[in-house]
Design a protein around this motif. Structure first.
Motif, short mmCIF file in Angstrom:
data_model
loop_
_atom_site.label_atom_id
_atom_site.label_comp_id
_atom_site.label_asym_id
_atom_site.label_seq_id
_atom_site.Cartn_x
_atom_site.Cartn_y
_atom_site.Cartn_z
N LEU A 83 -9.78 22.70 -7.84
CA LEU A 83 -9.01 22.44 -8.99
C LEU A 83 -10.06 22.67 -10.20
O LEU A 83 -9.69 23.10 -11.18
CB LEU A 83 -8.25 21.10 -9.14
CG LEU A 83 -7.05 21.17 -8.23
CD1 LEU A 83 -6.25 19.81 -7.89
CD2 LEU A 83 -5.79 22.27 -8.58
N ARG A 126 -3.64 28.78 -2.93
CA ARG A 126 -2.34 27.65 -2.52
C ARG A 126 -1.99 27.64 -1.23
O ARG A 126 -1.81 26.67 -0.67
CB ARG A 126 -1.23 27.91 -3.63
CG ARG A 126 -0.26 26.94 -3.48
CD ARG A 126 0.86 27.14 -4.68
NE ARG A 126 0.54 27.42 -5.67
CZ ARG A 126 0.60 26.46 -6.69
NH1 ARG A 126 0.57 25.33 -6.33
NH2 ARG A 126 0.30 26.94 -8.10
N LYS A 256 -2.92 19.70 -16.24
CA LYS A 256 -1.96 20.83 -15.44
C LYS A 256 -2.70 20.74 -14.15
O LYS A 256 -2.06 20.98 -13.32
CB LYS A 256 -2.29 21.93 -16.35
CG LYS A 256 -1.75 23.28 -15.64
CD LYS A 256 -1.98 24.49 -16.42
CE LYS A 256 -1.16 25.81 -15.67
NZ LYS A 256 -1.57 26.97 -16.34
N GLU A 260 -1.05 19.90 -10.61
CA GLU A 260 -0.92 20.92 -9.60
C GLU A 260 -1.29 20.26 -8.26
O GLU A 260 -0.55 20.53 -6.99
CB GLU A 260 -1.80 21.92 -9.63
CG GLU A 260 -1.61 23.16 -10.82
CD GLU A 260 -0.41 24.14 -10.06
OE1 GLU A 260 -0.33 23.72 -8.89
OE2 GLU A 260 -0.01 24.72 -10.84
N ARG A 261 -2.26 19.22 -8.20
CA ARG A 261 -2.46 18.68 -6.81
C ARG A 261 -1.23 17.95 -6.24
O ARG A 261 -1.09 17.78 -4.84
CB ARG A 261 -3.78 17.49 -7.15
CG ARG A 261 -3.97 16.97 -5.75
CD ARG A 261 -4.83 15.60 -5.89
NE ARG A 261 -5.39 15.13 -7.22
CZ ARG A 261 -6.65 15.54 -7.21
NH1 ARG A 261 -7.53 16.07 -6.59
NH2 ARG A 261 -7.26 14.97 -8.65
N LYS A 263 2.11 18.21 -7.16
CA LYS A 263 3.40 18.62 -7.07
C LYS A 263 3.87 19.12 -5.62
O LYS A 263 2.81 19.53 -4.98
CB LYS A 263 3.42 19.79 -8.09
CG LYS A 263 3.17 20.96 -7.82
CD LYS A 263 3.20 22.19 -8.86
CE LYS A 263 3.04 23.60 -8.28
NZ LYS A 263 3.22 24.65 -9.56
N SER A 265 4.05 21.69 -3.66
CA SER A 265 3.79 22.96 -3.48
C SER A 265 4.46 23.74 -2.42
O SER A 265 4.87 24.91 -2.46
CB SER A 265 2.19 23.42 -3.42
OG SER A 265 1.84 23.34 -4.76
#
Length: 371
Positions: A83, A126, A256, A260-261, A263, A265
């Motif tokens: 990240l 991802r 942001k 991302e970590r 959420k 995915s």
């Protein structure tokens, strides 16, 4: 049994005497040789404790600065580094890895088994961090010791150590960065994690924890001679507590990247995490929003959105559990293959009811109380 406790202040130490006592009781009942744990509140480390033995036969006490094997919690540390690269603009989570490699992946000897299989071109960082690439977990599990796809990429969560190590390979080959050195420079040194490394260090030898199988059989701590993003981190509870605090508070990352970590995915529909390619689903997973974050698993519990990462082998059982509301965590490291015997009651004692999906993580429901 010897115990060593360190806390942020004498006042905080007094607050956690009951939790230390409960940990000692659970260890005795669950027959866990050594336990080190830390509690984080409001993004700060408030309590660190080590109890029991680093080596039972030598009667060597476990301390808060004793080297322990992090196992797959290494993946969460690696994701923190990834990240950072995203924040730097050096890596795009959704850009296929082929864009970063100087030559096609099958042209590298380690990945030659993928020659003729164009599916590798669909892999993104991802997908690798969320275990949705479809790649094998470990090539040595394969009957022919080959590296291959076991599922179509992007179709379901299936744990893949090979996938995490592939992302390390892409970063090293494509960006020219040494992942072990860079994680030390960008994470361990700034956080004061002086006794942490993705590769074995000789200065670890005098004070490290050896491991114990379920039957109590001893096994010496492994001296890992190469960096493996999927699981080569040696650390201490003092150090890992600092990383957990940084992760839950977002330290070192943009807002942001931090989002991302944690959420969701990629949804997790499987009934259990292992074996990774057993296609049996649990429709109840959606009720808690069980999903892959980046290097962690996320879910929605009684206290809101949470994330966690386990680390296991035959002589190690670890857990990192964090609740976003209040930036609260507990980190648990054991030198036992069955540390999970005491995790549910100890996590509950420290954080309250988290709603942790223990049955999915371990493939079975765990007892509320140690046996």
């Amino acid at each position: 049994m010897a115990a060593c406790v360190a806390a942020a202040s004498p006042a905080l130490s007094a607050d956690y005497k009951a939790l230390d006592a409960e940990a000692a009781r659970l260890m005795a009942v669950g027959k866990i040789p050594g336990l080190a744990y830390a509690v984080i509140e409001h993004g700060k480390v408030v309590h660190v404790s080590a109890q029991g033995w680093a080596n039972v036969e030598q009667k060597r006490p476990l301390r808060t600065d004793t080297i322990m094997y992090a196992a797959s919690i290494s993946k969460a540390a690696f994701a923190q580094y990834v990240l950072m690269l995203v924040d730097d603009g050096k890596l795009d989570l959704d850009r296929p890895i082929k864009a970063y490699l100087p030559k096609p992946l099958p042209d590298y000897p380690r990945y030659a088994d993928l020659a003729g299989d164009a599916r590798w071109e669909t892999i993104t960082p991802r997908r690798l961090l969320t275990h949705s690439s479809g790649l094998a977990d470990q090539r040595f599990y394969d009957p022919e010791n080959k590296f291959r796809f076991n599922l179509e990429p992007g179709t379901r969560y299936a744990y893949s150590n090979e996938g995490i190590n592939l992302l390390q390979f892409v970063i090293e080959q494509g960006l020219g960065l040494n992942v072990g050195d860079e994680m030390n420079r960008r994470i361990f040194v700034p956080l004061g994690m002086t006794r942490s490394s993705m590769i074995w260090r000789l200065d670890f030898r005098p004070n490290l924890a050896d491991g114990y199988h379920e039957d109590g059989k001893f096994e010496e701590h492994d001296e890992r001679g190469s960096v493996k993003a999927a699981g080569s981190l040696d650390t201490t509870i003092d150090d890992l507590a600092k990383l957990a605090a940084a992760m839950v508070s977002g330290q070192g990352l943009s807002a942001k990247a931090r989002a991302e970590r944690t959420k969701p995915s990629f949804p997790i529909v499987s009934k259990t995490q292992f074996p990774p390619f057993l296609i049996v689903d649990n429709p109840d997973n959606v009720k808690i929003g069980l999903a892959a974050g980046l290097g962690v698993v996320v879910f929605d519990g009684p206290q809101g959105h949470a994330f966690y990462k386990g680390g296991h082998n035959d002589i190690t059982d670890n857990q990192l559990v964090c609740i976003e509301r209040g930036e609260r965590c507990i980190v648990l490291l054991t030198n036992s293959g069955v540390g999970q015997r005491i995790f549910p009651p100890l996590v509950a004692a420290a954080l309250g009811d988290t709603g942790m999906p223990w049955a999915w993580e371990y493939g079975r429901a765990l007892p509320v109380e140690a046996p």
